[in-house]
Design a protein around this motif. Sequence first.
Motif, PDB file in Angstrom:
ATOM      1  N   ASP A  96       0.629  -1.506  -0.159  1.00 59.37           N
ATOM      2  CA  ASP A  96       0.106  -0.103  -0.104  1.00 59.37           C
ATOM      3  C   ASP A  96       0.923   1.197  -0.028  1.00 59.37           C
ATOM      4  O   ASP A  96       1.886   1.191   0.563  1.00 59.37           O
ATOM      5  CB  ASP A  96      -0.861   0.027   1.254  1.00 59.37           C
ATOM      6  N   ASP A  97       0.462   2.274  -0.712  1.00 59.29           N
ATOM      7  CA  ASP A  97       1.102   3.575  -0.705  1.00 59.29           C
ATOM      8  C   ASP A  97       0.805   4.428   0.545  1.00 59.29           C
ATOM      9  O   ASP A  97      -0.312   4.458   0.844  1.00 59.29           O
ATOM     10  CB  ASP A  97       0.472   4.327  -2.059  1.00 59.29           C
ATOM     11  N   TRP A  98       1.903   4.780   1.134  1.00 57.49           N
ATOM     12  CA  TRP A  98       1.711   5.669   2.502  1.00 57.49           C
ATOM     13  C   TRP A  98       2.151   7.184   2.086  1.00 57.49           C
ATOM     14  O   TRP A  98       2.493   7.865   2.956  1.00 57.49           O
ATOM     15  CB  TRP A  98       2.766   5.083   3.637  1.00 57.49           C
ATOM     16  N   GLY A  99       1.901   7.280   0.919  1.00 61.60           N
ATOM     17  CA  GLY A  99       2.226   8.887   0.380  1.00 61.60           C
ATOM     18  C   GLY A  99       2.827   8.791  -1.049  1.00 61.60           C
ATOM     19  O   GLY A  99       2.216   8.951  -2.115  1.00 61.60           O
ATOM     20  N   TYR A 100       4.324   8.681  -0.905  1.00 63.33           N
ATOM     21  CA  TYR A 100       4.774   8.320  -2.225  1.00 63.33           C
ATOM     22  C   TYR A 100       5.440   7.130  -2.418  1.00 63.33           C
ATOM     23  O   TYR A 100       6.568   6.987  -2.386  1.00 63.33           O
ATOM     24  CB  TYR A 100       5.829   9.561  -2.438  1.00 63.33           C
ATOM     25  N   GLY A 101       4.674   6.138  -2.541  1.00 65.70           N
ATOM     26  CA  GLY A 101       4.990   4.683  -2.495  1.00 65.70           C
ATOM     27  C   GLY A 101       4.847   3.846  -1.317  1.00 65.70           C
ATOM     28  O   GLY A 101       4.498   4.531  -0.243  1.00 65.70           O
ATOM     29  N   PRO A 102       5.048   2.811  -1.116  1.00 69.95           N
ATOM     30  CA  PRO A 102       5.057   1.706   0.060  1.00 69.95           C
ATOM     31  C   PRO A 102       6.080   2.130   1.000  1.00 69.95           C
ATOM     32  O   PRO A 102       7.250   2.442   0.651  1.00 69.95           O
ATOM     33  CB  PRO A 102       5.026   0.266  -0.594  1.00 69.95           C
ATOM     34  N   PRO A 103       5.603   1.764   2.369  1.00 67.74           N
ATOM     35  CA  PRO A 103       6.638   1.810   3.178  1.00 67.74           C
ATOM     36  C   PRO A 103       7.810   0.787   3.398  1.00 67.74           C
ATOM     37  O   PRO A 103       7.525  -0.451   2.761  1.00 67.74           O
ATOM     38  CB  PRO A 103       5.789   1.666   4.594  1.00 67.74           C
ATOM     39  N   GLN A 104       8.932   1.024   3.956  1.00 68.28           N
ATOM     40  CA  GLN A 104       9.898   0.028   4.042  1.00 68.28           C
ATOM     41  C   GLN A 104      10.390   0.084   5.468  1.00 68.28           C
ATOM     42  O   GLN A 104       9.913   0.661   6.174  1.00 68.28           O
ATOM     43  CB  GLN A 104      11.133   0.214   3.124  1.00 68.28           C
ATOM     44  N   TYR A 105      11.418  -1.046   5.981  1.00 71.05           N
ATOM     45  CA  TYR A 105      11.869  -1.043   7.221  1.00 71.05           C
ATOM     46  C   TYR A 105      13.204  -1.275   7.349  1.00 71.05           C
ATOM     47  O   TYR A 105      13.753  -1.855   6.186  1.00 71.05           O
ATOM     48  CB  TYR A 105      10.690  -1.984   8.069  1.00 71.05           C
ATOM     49  N   LEU A 106      13.839  -1.081   8.329  1.00 73.03           N
ATOM     50  CA  LEU A 106      15.181  -1.453   8.998  1.00 73.03           C
ATOM     51  C   LEU A 106      14.981  -2.340  10.125  1.00 73.03           C
ATOM     52  O   LEU A 106      14.183  -2.087  10.816  1.00 73.03           O
ATOM     53  CB  LEU A 106      16.046  -0.359   9.188  1.00 73.03           C
ATOM     54  N   THR A 107      15.572  -3.558  10.106  1.00 74.67           N
ATOM     55  CA  THR A 107      15.681  -4.471  11.349  1.00 74.67           C
ATOM     56  C   THR A 107      16.507  -3.859  12.334  1.00 74.67           C
ATOM     57  O   THR A 107      17.148  -2.749  12.201  1.00 74.67           O
ATOM     58  CB  THR A 107      16.411  -5.798  11.050  1.00 74.67           C
ATOM     59  N   PRO A 108      16.347  -4.020  13.592  1.00 71.58           N
ATOM     60  CA  PRO A 108      17.122  -3.483  14.494  1.00 71.58           C
ATOM     61  C   PRO A 108      18.753  -3.708  14.415  1.00 71.58           C
ATOM     62  O   PRO A 108      19.369  -2.715  14.969  1.00 71.58           O
ATOM     63  CB  PRO A 108      16.849  -4.373  16.055  1.00 71.58           C
ATOM     64  N   GLU A 109      19.029  -4.513  13.894  1.00 73.29           N
ATOM     65  CA  GLU A 109      20.591  -4.741  13.553  1.00 73.29           C
ATOM     66  C   GLU A 109      21.068  -3.836  12.390  1.00 73.29           C
ATOM     67  O   GLU A 109      21.944  -3.284  12.413  1.00 73.29           O
ATOM     68  CB  GLU A 109      20.752  -6.248  12.958  1.00 73.29           C
ATOM     69  N   ARG A 110      20.033  -3.501  11.534  1.00 76.78           N
ATOM     70  CA  ARG A 110      20.644  -2.582  10.565  1.00 76.78           C
ATOM     71  C   ARG A 110      20.315  -1.007  10.816  1.00 76.78           C
ATOM     72  O   ARG A 110      21.060  -0.098  10.782  1.00 76.78           O
ATOM     73  CB  ARG A 110      19.458  -2.543   9.165  1.00 76.78           C
ATOM     74  N   VAL A 111      19.324  -0.775  11.789  1.00 75.29           N
ATOM     75  CA  VAL A 111      19.275   0.388  12.656  1.00 75.29           C
ATOM     76  C   VAL A 111      20.732   0.670  13.498  1.00 75.29           C
ATOM     77  O   VAL A 111      21.201   1.678  13.242  1.00 75.29           O
ATOM     78  CB  VAL A 111      18.107   0.475  13.565  1.00 75.29           C
ATOM     79  N   GLN A 112      20.996  -0.389  13.971  1.00 73.86           N
ATOM     80  CA  GLN A 112      22.410  -0.229  15.142  1.00 73.86           C
ATOM     81  C   GLN A 112      23.424   0.053  14.059  1.00 73.86           C
ATOM     82  O   GLN A 112      24.271   0.994  14.513  1.00 73.86           O
ATOM     83  CB  GLN A 112      22.591  -1.639  15.654  1.00 73.86           C
ATOM     84  N   LEU A 113      23.604  -0.621  12.934  1.00 74.88           N
ATOM     85  CA  LEU A 113      24.839  -0.303  11.839  1.00 74.88           C
ATOM     86  C   LEU A 113      24.639   1.034  11.426  1.00 74.88           C
ATOM     87  O   LEU A 113      25.571   1.755  11.312  1.00 74.88           O
ATOM     88  CB  LEU A 113      24.753  -1.216  10.665  1.00 74.88           C
ATOM     89  N   ALA A 114      23.431   1.458  11.091  1.00 75.32           N
ATOM     90  CA  ALA A 114      23.298   2.860  10.740  1.00 75.32           C
ATOM     91  C   ALA A 114      23.614   3.790  11.930  1.00 75.32           C
ATOM     92  O   ALA A 114      24.395   4.739  11.586  1.00 75.32           O
ATOM     93  CB  ALA A 114      21.736   3.110  10.246  1.00 75.32           C
TER      94      ALA A 114
END
Length: 167
Positions: free
Chosen positions: A83-101
Motif C-alpha cells: 500500500d502507498d503511504w504517500g509516495y510509495g510503499p513503506p519499508q523498514y530496517l531491522t534492529p541490526e540495520r538500525v544499529q549499523l546505521a
Amino acid sequence: MLPPMSMNGEYLRVTPAELDRALKDPEWAWGLVEEVLDGEGEPAPAEARHFTTHQTWHLLGFLLQRSAFPVDIVHGEEPLATDDWGYGPPQYLTPERVQLAADTLHRTTYDQLIQGVDPSELTKAEVYPQIWDSPASLEWASDLFTPLTQFFRDAASASHAMLIWID
C-alpha cells in the motif's frame, strides 16, 4: 490516501514485536503511525518515536549514497507493505540495520558528506527539490543531520526497528 503537497522523509521507531505485527498486518502499522503522529506531542528526544527529515530526504539520500553509506536510511531496505503511504510503499530496517546505521552516522559528519560535492551534481541528478543554485544550498540539510543521527542512536540503544516512508 492522497499525497500531500510536498515530499517528506518519515521515520517511526518500532519494537521488534511491533515490527512482526506490522509485517503481518500493514494496516495495523498505518494505524500505529497515525496514533503516534496524533498523540506524540513533544516527548524528550530519546523517547520520540517519530522523526521527519522534511524535504531534505532526497539530498540526504544522495549524499549518503555518494559516501557509500552501508544502510539505506532514506528509503529503508525491506518492503513492509504494498500500500502507498504517500509516495510509495513503506519499508523498514531491522534492529541490526538500525544499529549499523546509528554506528556509522555517529562516525560521519555533515561536512564529510558534502565535501567535494558541486551543486550542479544535485541539479543533474534531479535531487528534490530543485534548489541547487549555489554552494550554500548544500547546507540546507545540515540542521537535520545531527537530530537524525541522535534519533537512530536512540532507536539502536532500545533495539528498535525503523519504519521508513516518503509522504
